[in-house]
Design a protein around this motif. Structure first.
Motif, PDB file in Angstrom:
ATOM      1  N   TYR E  17      25.576  40.575  40.303  1.00  0.00           N
ATOM      2  CA  TYR E  17      26.445  39.744  41.139  1.00  0.00           C
ATOM      3  C   TYR E  17      27.525  39.091  40.296  1.00  0.00           C
ATOM      4  O   TYR E  17      27.227  38.382  39.332  1.00  0.00           O
ATOM      5  N   ILE E  18      28.758  39.414  40.666  1.00  0.00           N
ATOM      6  CA  ILE E  18      29.874  38.880  39.875  1.00  0.00           C
ATOM      7  C   ILE E  18      30.563  37.780  40.663  1.00  0.00           C
ATOM      8  O   ILE E  18      30.958  37.966  41.810  1.00  0.00           O
ATOM      9  N   CYS E  19      30.677  36.620  40.022  1.00  0.00           N
ATOM     10  CA  CYS E  19      31.225  35.438  40.675  1.00  0.00           C
ATOM     11  C   CYS E  19      32.717  35.308  40.365  1.00  0.00           C
ATOM     12  O   CYS E  19      33.143  35.558  39.238  1.00  0.00           O
ATOM     13  N   HIS E  20      33.509  34.959  41.394  1.00  0.00           N
ATOM     14  CA  HIS E  20      34.940  34.691  41.142  1.00  0.00           C
ATOM     15  C   HIS E  20      35.125  33.274  40.636  1.00  0.00           C
ATOM     16  O   HIS E  20      36.120  32.971  39.992  1.00  0.00           O
ATOM     17  N   ILE E  25      37.403  32.514  37.430  1.00  0.00           N
ATOM     18  CA  ILE E  25      37.087  33.773  36.766  1.00  0.00           C
ATOM     19  C   ILE E  25      38.063  34.844  37.229  1.00  0.00           C
ATOM     20  O   ILE E  25      38.712  35.526  36.441  1.00  0.00           O
ATOM     21  N   ALA E  26      38.242  34.902  38.544  1.00  0.00           N
ATOM     22  CA  ALA E  26      39.000  36.015  39.127  1.00  0.00           C
ATOM     23  C   ALA E  26      40.437  36.076  38.621  1.00  0.00           C
ATOM     24  O   ALA E  26      41.044  37.136  38.588  1.00  0.00           O
ATOM     25  N   SER E  27      40.975  34.933  38.193  1.00  0.00           N
ATOM     26  CA  SER E  27      42.386  34.956  37.783  1.00  0.00           C
ATOM     27  C   SER E  27      42.565  35.735  36.479  1.00  0.00           C
ATOM     28  O   SER E  27      43.652  36.201  36.176  1.00  0.00           O
ATOM     29  N   VAL E  28      41.509  35.864  35.694  1.00  0.00           N
ATOM     30  CA  VAL E  28      41.629  36.600  34.436  1.00  0.00           C
ATOM     31  C   VAL E  28      40.848  37.911  34.492  1.00  0.00           C
ATOM     32  O   VAL E  28      41.358  38.974  34.167  1.00  0.00           O
ATOM     33  N   VAL E  29      39.619  37.811  34.967  1.00  0.00           N
ATOM     34  CA  VAL E  29      38.758  38.987  34.986  1.00  0.00           C
ATOM     35  C   VAL E  29      38.943  39.754  36.289  1.00  0.00           C
ATOM     36  O   VAL E  29      38.909  39.171  37.371  1.00  0.00           O
ATOM     37  N   ASN E  30      39.149  41.032  36.170  1.00  0.00           N
ATOM     38  CA  ASN E  30      39.221  41.874  37.365  1.00  0.00           C
ATOM     39  C   ASN E  30      37.803  42.144  37.848  1.00  0.00           C
ATOM     40  O   ASN E  30      37.160  43.128  37.481  1.00  0.00           O
ATOM     41  N   THR E  31      37.322  41.236  38.682  1.00  0.00           N
ATOM     42  CA  THR E  31      35.904  41.273  39.081  1.00  0.00           C
ATOM     43  C   THR E  31      35.569  42.566  39.806  1.00  0.00           C
ATOM     44  O   THR E  31      34.467  43.094  39.675  1.00  0.00           O
ATOM     45  N   GLN E  32      36.557  43.080  40.534  1.00  0.00           N
ATOM     46  CA  GLN E  32      36.311  44.333  41.263  1.00  0.00           C
ATOM     47  C   GLN E  32      35.952  45.431  40.261  1.00  0.00           C
ATOM     48  O   GLN E  32      34.939  46.108  40.387  1.00  0.00           O
ATOM     49  N   GLN E  33      36.795  45.540  39.235  1.00  0.00           N
ATOM     50  CA  GLN E  33      36.518  46.553  38.196  1.00  0.00           C
ATOM     51  C   GLN E  33      35.128  46.334  37.587  1.00  0.00           C
ATOM     52  O   GLN E  33      34.357  47.262  37.421  1.00  0.00           O
ATOM     53  N   ALA E  47      25.856  46.231  43.160  1.00  0.00           N
ATOM     54  CA  ALA E  47      26.674  45.270  42.418  1.00  0.00           C
ATOM     55  C   ALA E  47      27.709  44.700  43.374  1.00  0.00           C
ATOM     56  O   ALA E  47      28.447  45.442  44.011  1.00  0.00           O
ATOM     57  N   ARG E  48      27.704  43.391  43.518  1.00  0.00           N
ATOM     58  CA  ARG E  48      28.642  42.767  44.462  1.00  0.00           C
ATOM     59  C   ARG E  48      29.388  41.623  43.801  1.00  0.00           C
ATOM     60  O   ARG E  48      28.999  41.111  42.755  1.00  0.00           O
ATOM     61  N   GLU E  49      30.489  41.214  44.482  1.00  0.00           N
ATOM     62  CA  GLU E  49      31.230  40.026  44.042  1.00  0.00           C
ATOM     63  C   GLU E  49      31.096  38.952  45.111  1.00  0.00           C
ATOM     64  O   GLU E  49      30.749  39.246  46.246  1.00  0.00           O
ATOM     65  N   ASN E  50      31.416  37.730  44.692  1.00  0.00           N
ATOM     66  CA  ASN E  50      31.447  36.657  45.679  1.00  0.00           C
ATOM     67  C   ASN E  50      32.307  35.533  45.130  1.00  0.00           C
ATOM     68  O   ASN E  50      32.418  35.347  43.922  1.00  0.00           O
ATOM     69  N   LYS E  51      32.923  34.776  46.059  1.00  0.00           N
ATOM     70  CA  LYS E  51      33.842  33.726  45.603  1.00  0.00           C
ATOM     71  C   LYS E  51      33.099  32.682  44.789  1.00  0.00           C
ATOM     72  O   LYS E  51      33.527  32.321  43.700  1.00  0.00           O
ATOM     73  N   PHE E  52      31.956  32.245  45.330  1.00  0.00           N
ATOM     74  CA  PHE E  52      31.130  31.305  44.585  1.00  0.00           C
ATOM     75  C   PHE E  52      29.666  31.725  44.660  1.00  0.00           C
ATOM     76  O   PHE E  52      29.010  31.479  45.663  1.00  0.00           O
ATOM     77  N   MET E  53      29.160  32.348  43.624  1.00  0.00           N
ATOM     78  CA  MET E  53      27.767  32.813  43.661  1.00  0.00           C
ATOM     79  C   MET E  53      26.815  31.638  43.844  1.00  0.00           C
ATOM     80  O   MET E  53      25.765  31.768  44.456  1.00  0.00           O
TER      81      MET E  53
END
Lengths: 330, 338, 292, 172, 667
Positions: E17-20, E25-33, E47-53
């Motif tokens: 689970y990747i947190c934005h 985080i999302a502004s630097v890390v390409n969470t989708q990638q 494997a998923r993303e979310n705005k706030f894990m």
């Protein structure tokens, strides 16, 4: 019941492993009862071509000792691998590289230069051995002296290991028994107890609860008390880092263990682990004190990698040759 | 193109050997190359290691005669640290060394060299080995051989820790002594060893000396090299295995020189050939004259026979008789392979 | 001890007395001082204001020369007695070592005269040397005639504490005071000790320049000083030379002896006036002698 | 299993890979602080958290180097600050000996580094990470000689496997 | 130790689970990638993303997946594990998974917040995720141990923070040990006259609390004492307290002061610490009238009996309770507590470090704390504000931010100076009618009724000059400046340099960490910032906790704050301690070491390494064993064990090797 076919061979080694077999003494006679030895340069007259003539897998088990340093040794190893059902790396050199493995501290070039061009006993005819030499009668060939020393399993797949320099008689007998009885453990095992030296050390009872070594001594710098734990006396004994199964002959001779039988299976890198253990035995705090204490350990790398340099995770990084490495990599 | 025979590997000796034999058009041997296709580089990787480790490192040069290398390195340490070992040390080391050469010569005689004579050169190769010897000389002898080696090896282990690659040697000393109650074991072993060598000499006498074909053979040109001979001798020029000076005699037996081992560089040099990893020793003063025998060539021989040639005789009186039995005055070097 | 010494223009001109007395004092304290051969203009505050880079280059040459010399006290200690030189050389030192772009320019400039400078020189003021290297204890031993009754106003000027205060407190320097105490003199509490002396304004905008220096002297008098000790030729000049003019300009009498602190030390050490350049002073030495 | 990452080795844009072992209490916290304070630093250092620098088994360093790290950074509390009283001294002693070992193995001093970084020294984290990255960039890739592997083709693997599947040696 | 749960299968089924973290985080890390990359890793089922894990939706997502996809390993890539590891472990646990089948990748503090280049940042994030994924595979199910909490609390420091915290806990029925270094509690607050903005009398609100402490059955008050040694851990601290000799028996002295009267020193001649040396006391004294405990003590460096060993000892003779005992020695108390609250307070900035302000040079330059004493009716001047020469000042300058907001000294704002300067301005005006000039950089008056107070002072015709004072000098340029202290300042509102002559200068000195803060920090094994203030575990979410469990912070030892904030924080710290006690146990991180007997050769390399003596040889002496109750989980023995027999849970060799490999193998 058909006798099993066995081969013994040496690569970059000293013949001590052969002796170890001869030193089975009367047991040897029982062995030859049950085993047809089809190749054993040290004691029998079979030649390479005899092996080449065999069918693949014809040999049941090959005991190969010695590290691999020359192209010839590599070929022999490959040949025997092809002809054998089982290959047992016999002795420290085949298992971990052994003493000849220390060749990896320096480059092959260095070794050749030193032996044939720089040694003080030379007559300076500026000649070095060549892979091919054109002589009046024809071409005489020599095996190539490879860049580094390899363990047997870095050269061919190995089924079992008999550790030690040479392997202790007891372990050889047990291995043969298991072999003949078909009771071998999982492939890839080391045919020795998987626990460290101190376990069977005759001086174990004299171990102090805690080690606080204040000074490292070299064996000739002080008299070693023949009763007490050698490490506790400040002599660098590698027993704690080393596998048991040899019945501690060196310690019985009142000398520290130098680790010829190698580490137990848990350990990934004997040298690094030895460093961890050794550095845990004294308690200086000031940097200069620590340095001073460490200065008493002459040649740490040569000490902890004496029998296992080729098996090191670092394998080989030739001093001052980083530039060359980069070029190679780049 | 002339034919080439390759013998690979050379068997029944310690170490790696290979022989390339070139035959000429007539099929006769034109030239043969004895090659050592092996190099480990001890001279180099021993550099930088602690001095006191040398006895244990150098013994790995040869696991059949590790004690020799171990002892040599140990004595080098005495020299390095400028210490004179006390007499007890000297005796212990010498004892160890004697045990070693008894065991080693037994091995050579019965396992390595012996079979050529005992079962004979024409025997099939499956026979030409210890098993053949036992077959010929009988299981009794075999048991004796094994029995003696075992006894001796155990005593070596007692002194050196390991019989193969001992660890006893220290500068000016040894790591361990003998406790009184164990001394008889050594005395007994000594007796057994003498007994055993008597027996071996008998066998040798019966099998070889009584066999004219062998005698003719080994005394023939083919098996004879007239070279210089080197061996270690005591002050009476008798053979000594542990310490003394190195004596070199000319092909005719007269002394060429005698020097303390540490001076070897003044007398001995090495020559390199491109077709072998081994280096060829020769007498520095005379120089390298190629693979030639005789007075004018620097080539010299070592090991058992050379040792006897280089010495006036054996220190032990009982052996002198035996020696002369082997050496009839006409030939000085009958049994090159022994 | 042996030091390199960078006189700068004024110590060979208006500030001769400073040079003479300083050398005499160092000699009396067995300190060897060796003049930097082939020195040139320090870069001068004025020039600095016009063309910084060239000023740095000038300074750098001096530093490079100093680095070349082998001294007992590496990194080479270079004494710069004139506060202006002291500041300029120090400033150059910092910019060359800390500001890459300037540093590079300077290095190329030096290279043109095939010179190099690795930043090894340590620019120091005599006050610093006397107080920290030699020390008051040693100085006390050299005192022949303690200066009882002399009440000194120690004037540091702006340049040895601003912007860099390398050896003394930026706001309340006391090194000179400590030296004076060692000589047996008292010092007066004089808040203006680092205030502007008028600098070169005395030559340009006279009215302003004069007022500034007048204020200093006047206050020193109010504070009960009977002599002002200086450590800079220009300050010294401003405080000393215009005293007569002030009387007409401000109808106020501001008459006060002004001497280089090294001269005062010389007097205490009993060095003869001639070697201290006393005769070069406007206010007659006799007067100074009298006050001490 | 990467010995040395090939595309990493164009020396011009060589991005060193550095593995850091940080103690939970001081250095890891400091690294967090660096983050909270938005101190930018080279992305080449990747941190593994351990409870104490004393947990650092020299084998970890060696194994990191083997697996393609060009350098290893060890971070612990300042002497006297160890959460476990002594751990950092133990780390120091092992580090000192390990350095001696690595020297003989021909591995440059700068590649393995020990730093004391307190929880409050976020700026030091930044400094050290940048410094070390540049030092190692200058040194170039570590390029250990690959550990030799048996060459299966030349062994006619198929033959081998047949043979090996047969299992036990003992007939009957 | 491993527990079985149907979810804990052998074959790993990993959810990543990747947190934005919003854009953090999302502004630097390409969470989708990163998520895409994670899907490609071995054993990763989802494997998923979310705005706030860490938000409920985020956690629900994990729990749903655990059930739906039979996940048995969880990796969350978000912030620092020090922040949210516990959160997510609980998430996993609530979904029926053993909480230790979880691993966290720190891609915020260690990636997005410190990396400029997005591509490189994303790569680093991938590497960290790969490492976590590889590591979690070798995780094992663990039970976390609990250790009981001793219900007593130690409070260090008897200022208002310590006092208030002590009372809260004591009133809740728990035992409190309050240790104060000085002979009395009260701290700085006891020295103040009025408190801003309400101007209520400091003593009036403080002294009742002080006596409450004295009389509270649940509070053991040890003044004139210091913590000597701290051992143990959260729930089980063992404390050694040094009690300095007063030479007066605490239990017997009634504070009648007859002894002080009788002292052979007829006149007080020793500087009185409480009045900052502006008044004098005798060798035997009571710090101040309301001192708590209200008993006297003898200064061993001044008392003739104690220094010379011979004296009439009139004090002794006059004491009917025979409370005076010159033979008194320092004593030690050993106590056990479950929690510790540090309330060690601050010290004021020493303005001598700013010489141009003339403190210590000009007699009429005072610090604000000194002024507090002058304004105080119980102070050296009985509340009269006078110059040294006894005259009432006609004009007073108050310089703000002395030592604060100053790169050369403390760059931080001390938060209280503006307000107390206003307070002092008001009091001085009120009592002297003098002209008052405040020199400030910015007026900082946030707080209930604070700005109103500022307004009120403006109406009181108090001058405010915006500008940092350059120097305070006695150099008069104009006749009107004669005999005055001149403040030279640039008035940045008017834009001119001004010289303002005054009779008296007050330096509003900032607050700074006590000089021995570093020793205390080490003693209690917590950390502090560069400025020396103790650092809280998290600036937002754990403002009174420290990195060491069971130790809490109250008041200014954590940073400058005024009385209300201090008291509030003290209450918070008290409650943290109480909640710990009421819970009754602390969850121990199951990261202890253990030795696998069949592997241990009994080499004993490990034993001396353990700082907690947790390792001992087994009975038969053949192996060594770890007493996990004593083990604190540093893993030093594990690193040393040459047999790999010693292992540390949560940090096994295998797990760390896996992490290394993951870190290097994929990116």
């Amino acid at each position: 019941m058909v006798n099993i076919k066995a081969a013994f061979n040496w690569l970059a080694s000293c013949g001590g492993c052969e002796e170890a077999i001869v030193d089975l003494h009367e047991e040897l006679l029982n062995v030859v009862e049950a085993v047809d030895i089809v190749y054993w340069p040290c004691a029998l007259d079979f030649k390479k071509e005899d092996v080449e003539r065999m069918t693949d897998g014809e040999i049941d088990v090959s005991f190969i000792n010695g590290a691999v340093r020359t192209s010839d040794e590599e070929e022999t190893a490959v040949l025997l691998r092809r002809k054998s059902k089982y290959v047992i790396a016999f002795g420290s050199c085949a298992h971990l590289g052994g003493i000849p493995g220390m060749g990896n501290f320096i480059s092959a070039k260095e070794i050749l230069r030193n032996s044939y061009l720089e040694s003080p006993s030379l007559n300076q005819n500026e000649m070095t051995p060549q892979v091919e030499t054109r002589q009046p009668e024809g071409i005489v060939t020599l095996p190539r002296f490879c860049d580094s020393v390899r363990t047997l399993d870095q050269t061919i797949p190995v089924d079992y290991y008999l550790p030690g320099c040479p392997p202790p008689t007891r372990l050889i007998k047990e291995a043969l028994r298991a072999l003949l009885g078909g009771e071998l453990p999982a492939r890839g095992s080391v045919l020795a107890p998987d626990i460290a030296q101190c376990h069977e050390c005759p001086r174990k009872v004299t171990k102090p609860d805690e080690f606080h070594i204040t000074e490292w001594k070299r064996p000739h710098e002080a008299v070693i008390d023949p009763e007490r734990c050698i490490l506790a006396q400040g002599f660098l004994c590698l027993g704690p880092v080393t596998r048991c199964g040899c019945d501690s002959p060196c310690i019985k001779a009142n000398m520290p263990c130098t680790g010829c039988i190698g580490p137990i299976s848990q350990i990934k890198d004997y040298g690094a682990k030895a460093v961890a253990a050794i550095a845990s035995l004294f308690d200086n705090r000031e940097e200069h004190e620590i340095e001073a204490t460490l200065d008493q350990i002459i040649d740490p790398a040569g000490t902890v990698y004496r029998y296992c340099l080729p098996a090191s995770q670092l394998f080989q990084r030739l001093p001052g040759e980083n530039k060359r490495h980069n070029e190679v990599c780049a | 193109m002339n034919r080439k025979i390759v013998i690979d590997p050379i068997t029944r000796l310690e170490g790696h050997g290979k022989i390339d034999i070139f035959l000429n058009n007539e099929g006769d041997v034109d030239r043969a190359y004895f090659q050592v296709p092996e190099l480990r580089g001890f001279e180099k990787f021993a550099q930088g290691r602690p001095s006191e480790d040398m006895p244990q490192i150098t013994s790995r040069i040869c696991g059949v005669c590790p004690t020799a290398h171990h002892m040599a390195a140990t004595k080098a340490l005495d020299d390095l640290y400028q210490v004179k070992p006390p007499s007890a040390t000297k005796k212990l080391r010498e004892l160890m060394y004697c045990l070693f050469f008894i065991e080693d010569h037994a091995l050579h005689f019965y396992f390595l060299g012996g079979p050529d004579f005992v079962v004979g050169p024409d025997a099939p190769k499956t026979q030409r080995n210890i098993l053949g010897v036992i077959g010929q000389a009988g299981l009794e002898v075999g048991k004796k051989v094994i029995g003696l080696r075992k006894e001796v090896r155990e005593l070596m282990a007692y002194l050196g820790g390991k019989a193969i690659h001992p660890v006893m040697g220290l500068p000016g000393g040894v790591s361990k002594g003998i406790v009184e109650e164990d001394q008889p074991r050594f005395i007994d072993a000594a007796d057994h060893a003498v007994e055993f060598s008597q027996m071996s000499l008998e066998i040798f006498h019966d099998v070889v000396l009584k066999n004219p074909r062998y005698v003719e053979w080994v005394t023939s040109e083919t098996y004879t090299h007239k070279t210089y001979y080197m061996g270690m001798v005591d002050e009476n020029n008798n053979v000594n295995f542990y310490e003394g000076r190195l004596r070199i005699v000319k092909p005719n037996g007269s002394e060429y020189c005698k020097f303390p081992p540490e001076k070897y560089l003044d007398y001995i040099a090495e020559h390199v050939e491109p077709w072998s990893y081994i280096k060829f020793c020769y007498l520095k003063e005379i120089g390298w004259k190629g693979f030639q025998e005789g007075m004018d060539s620097g080539v010299f021989a070592v090991a058992p026979l050379a040792r006897l040639n280089a010495a006036r005789g054996m220190a032990a009186r009982s052996l002198r008789k035996r020696m002369t039995a082997c050496f009839n005055s006409s030939v000085r070097n009958p049994f090159i392979t022994l | 001890m042996r030091y390199l010494y960078y006189p700068g223009c004024s110590l060979k001109g208006t500030g001769r007395a400073y040079e003479e007395s300083m050398l005499a004092v160092f000699q009396a304290l067995d300190v060897l001082v060796e003049e930097l051969p082939d020195w040139n203009c320090c870069g001068a505050t004025a020039y600095m204001a016009v063309d910084e880079l060239k000023a740095f280059a000038l300074a750098a040459r001096n530093l490079a020369l100093a680095e070349r010399m082998d001294t007992d006290t590496p990194p080479a200690d270079l004494i710069a007695p004139c506060n202006a030189c002291y500041l300029v050389l120090n400033k150059a030192q910092r910019y060359i070592t800390e500001n890459e772009s300037i540093g590079n320019k300077i290095h190329t400039a030096l290279a043109a005269g095939d010179m190099t400078y690795s930043g090894g020189v340590h620019v120091r003021h005599p006050l610093d040397i006397l107080l920290h290297d030699i020390g008051v204890e040693r100085i006390k031993t050299a005192v022949k005639k303690p200066l009882e009754g002399m009440r000194v106003a120690c004037y540091y000027g702006c340049q040895i504490v601003r912007p860099y205060a390398t050896f003394d407190d930026q706001y309340n320097p006391t090194s000179m005071n400590q030296l004076m105490w060692a000589l047996g003199a008292e010092t007066v509490d004089w808040p203006l000790k680092t205030r502007c002396c008028g600098g070169s304004l005395t030559g340009t905008i006279e009215e302003l320049g004069h007022r500034l220096s007048f204020i200093l002297v006047k206050e020193a008098i109010n504070r009960g000083a009977n002599i002002i000790a200086t450590s800079c030729p220009l300050c010294h000049f401003n405080l000393e030379c215009y005293q007569k003019q002030w009387q007409t300009r401000y109808h106020d009498d501001a008459h006060m002896a002004v001497a280089y602190f090294t001269q005062i030390m010389g007097m205490a050490f009993g060095i003869e006036e001639k070697r201290l350049g006393m005769r070069r002073l406007f206010v007659p030495p006799a007067y100074i002698a009298a006050v001490s | 299993m990467s010995e040395t990452d090939v595309n990493n080795n164009d020396l011009h844009l060589f991005e060193p890979r550095i593995v850091a072992f940080f103690c939970n209490w001081c250095t890891y916290t400091a690294a967090d602080l660096a983050g909270v304070s938005r101190l930018r630093y080279a992305p080449n250092v990747r941190v593994i958290r351990v409870m104490c620098s004393g947990r650092l088994d020299p084998q970890f360093v060696v194994s990191a180097l083997r697996q393609g790290a060009d350098g290893v950074l060890i971070g612990g509390c300042h002497p006297g600050d160890c959460h476990y009283q002594e751990g950092n001294f133990k780390a120091l002693r092992r580090y000192k000996l390990l350095k001696r070992l690595l020297r003989t193995m021909g591995i440059e001093e700068e590649r393995v580094r020990l730093e004391w970084i307190a929880a409050s020294e976020g700026d030091k984290v930044q400094r050290v990470m940048n410094e070390m990255t540049e030092q190692i960039r200058a040194l170039g890739p570590l390029c250990l000689t690959p550990i030799p592997q048996p060459d299966f083709e030349s062994l006619q693997e198929e033959v081998l496997t047949v043979v090996r599947e047969e299992g036990g040696v003992c007939h009957g | 130790m491993p527990i079985s749960s149907e979810n804990n299968g052998k074959i790993p089924r990993i959810g990543v689970y990747i947190c934005h973290c919003g854009l953090n985080i999302a502004s630097v890390v390409n969470t989708q990638q990163v998520a895409e990359f994670a899907r490609g890793l071995p054993h990763v089922v989802i494997a998923r993303e979310n705005k706030f894990m860490c938000s409920d939706p985020g956690q629900d997502m994990i729990q749903d997946d655990i059930c739906e996809h039979k996940l048995n390993r969880i990796v969350v890539a978000s912030c620092s594990p020090l922040l949210h590891e516990r959160t997510f472990r609980k998430t996993a646990q609530d979904a029926g998974l053993n909480p230790f089948y979880f691993q966290m990748a720190n891609i915020r503090e260690h990636v997005s917040w410190v990396t400029l280049d997005n591509a490189l940042g994303t790569d680093k994030a991938k590497a960290l995720v790969a490492a976590a994924v590889q590591r979690v595979q070798s995780h094992e199910a663990l039970d976390s141990q609990q250790s009981p909490v001793n219900p007593a609390v130690l409070i260090v420091g008897g200022g208002i923070a310590g006092i208030f915290a002590a009372l809260v806990i004591a009133d809740a029925g728990r035992k409190v040990y309050l240790v104060e270094r000085e002979p009395t509690i009260g701290g700085h607050m006891a020295m103040f006259d009025k408190t801003f903005p309400t101007l209520d009398c400091s003593a009036c609100i403080l002294t009742p609390k002080m006596s409450d402490v004295k009389n509270h059955p649940n509070i053991v008050l040890w003044t004139y004492s210091e913590v000597e040694e701290v051992k143990g851990y959260a729930g089980q601290f063992k404390i050694k307290v040094k009690r300095k000799p007063r030479y007066v028996k605490e239990d017997d002295c009634v504070g009648c002061m007859l002894c002080v009267e009788a002292c052979v020193f007829k006149k007080p001649r020793f500087a009185d610490e409480f009045n900052l040396g502006f008044s004098f006391r005798k060798p035997i004294y009571m710090p101040f009238p309301q001192a708590t405990p209200p008993i006297v003590l003898i200064d061993p460096n001044q008392c003739i009996q104690l220094t010379k060993g011979k004296c009439k000892r009139s004090c002794m003779n006059v004491c009917e309770k025979n409370a005076i005992d010159f033979s008194m020695k320092e004593t030690f108390e050993e106590i056990e507590v479950g929690a510790i609250i540090l309330a060690t307070g601050y010290q004021t900035f020493d303005p001598r470090r700013i010489p141009q302000y003339g403190y210590g040079k000009y007699e009429d330059v005072y610090t604000s704390l000194e002024m507090e004493r002058f304004t105080n009716a119980a102070g050296p001047t009985q509340g009269k504000i006078v110059r040294r020469n006894g005259e009432t000042p006609k004009s007073v300058g108050i310089i703000h931010c002395v030592g604060s907001r100053d790169k050369k000294n403390h760059s931080y704002c001390s938060r209280v100076c503006c307000m107390y300067s206003l307070k002092l301005a008001h009091l001085i005006k009120e009592r002297t009618g003098a002209e008052i000039y405040n020199f400030y950089i910015d007026m900082r008056t946030p707080g209930k009724g604070y700005d109103e107070f500022y307004d009120r002072l403006l109406d009181e015709k108090i001058h405010f000059i915006r500008g940092r004072v350059a120097e305070v000098t006695d150099w008069a340029r104009r006749p009107e400046e004669e005999g005055k202290l001149v403040l030279r300042v640039e008035d940045t509102l008017v834009g001119i340099a001004r010289r303002i002559p005054v009779d008296m200068v007050v330096l509003s000195v900032g607050l700074e960490a006590r000089e021995d803060a570093d020793e205390i920090r080490r003693q209690f094994n917590i950390s502090c910032s560069h400025d020396g203030w103790f650092t809280e575990r998290h600036p937002k979410l754990a403002p009174v906790s420290t990195t060491t469990d069971g130790i809490f912070l109250a008041g200014t030892c954590q940073g400058p704050k005024d009385i209300p904030d201090t008291v509030a924080q003290a209450g918070a710290a008290a409650c943290e301690a109480l909640s710990m006690i009421d819970k009754g146990f602390v969850q121990l991180e199951p990261n202890t070491a253990h030795i696998e007997e069949n592997r241990c050769s009994g080499c004993r390399v490990c034993i001396a390494l353990c700082p907690f003596s947790a390792i001992t040889p087994s009975e038969n002496g053949l192996t060594s064993t770890v007493n996990e109750a004593l083990c604190k989980g540093c893993g030093t023995c594990v690193a040393a064990c040459p047999s790999g027999a010693a292992q540390q849970r949560l940090f096994t060799d295998e797990q760390i090797y896996q992490e290394i490999e993951g870190l290097l193998s994929y990116v």
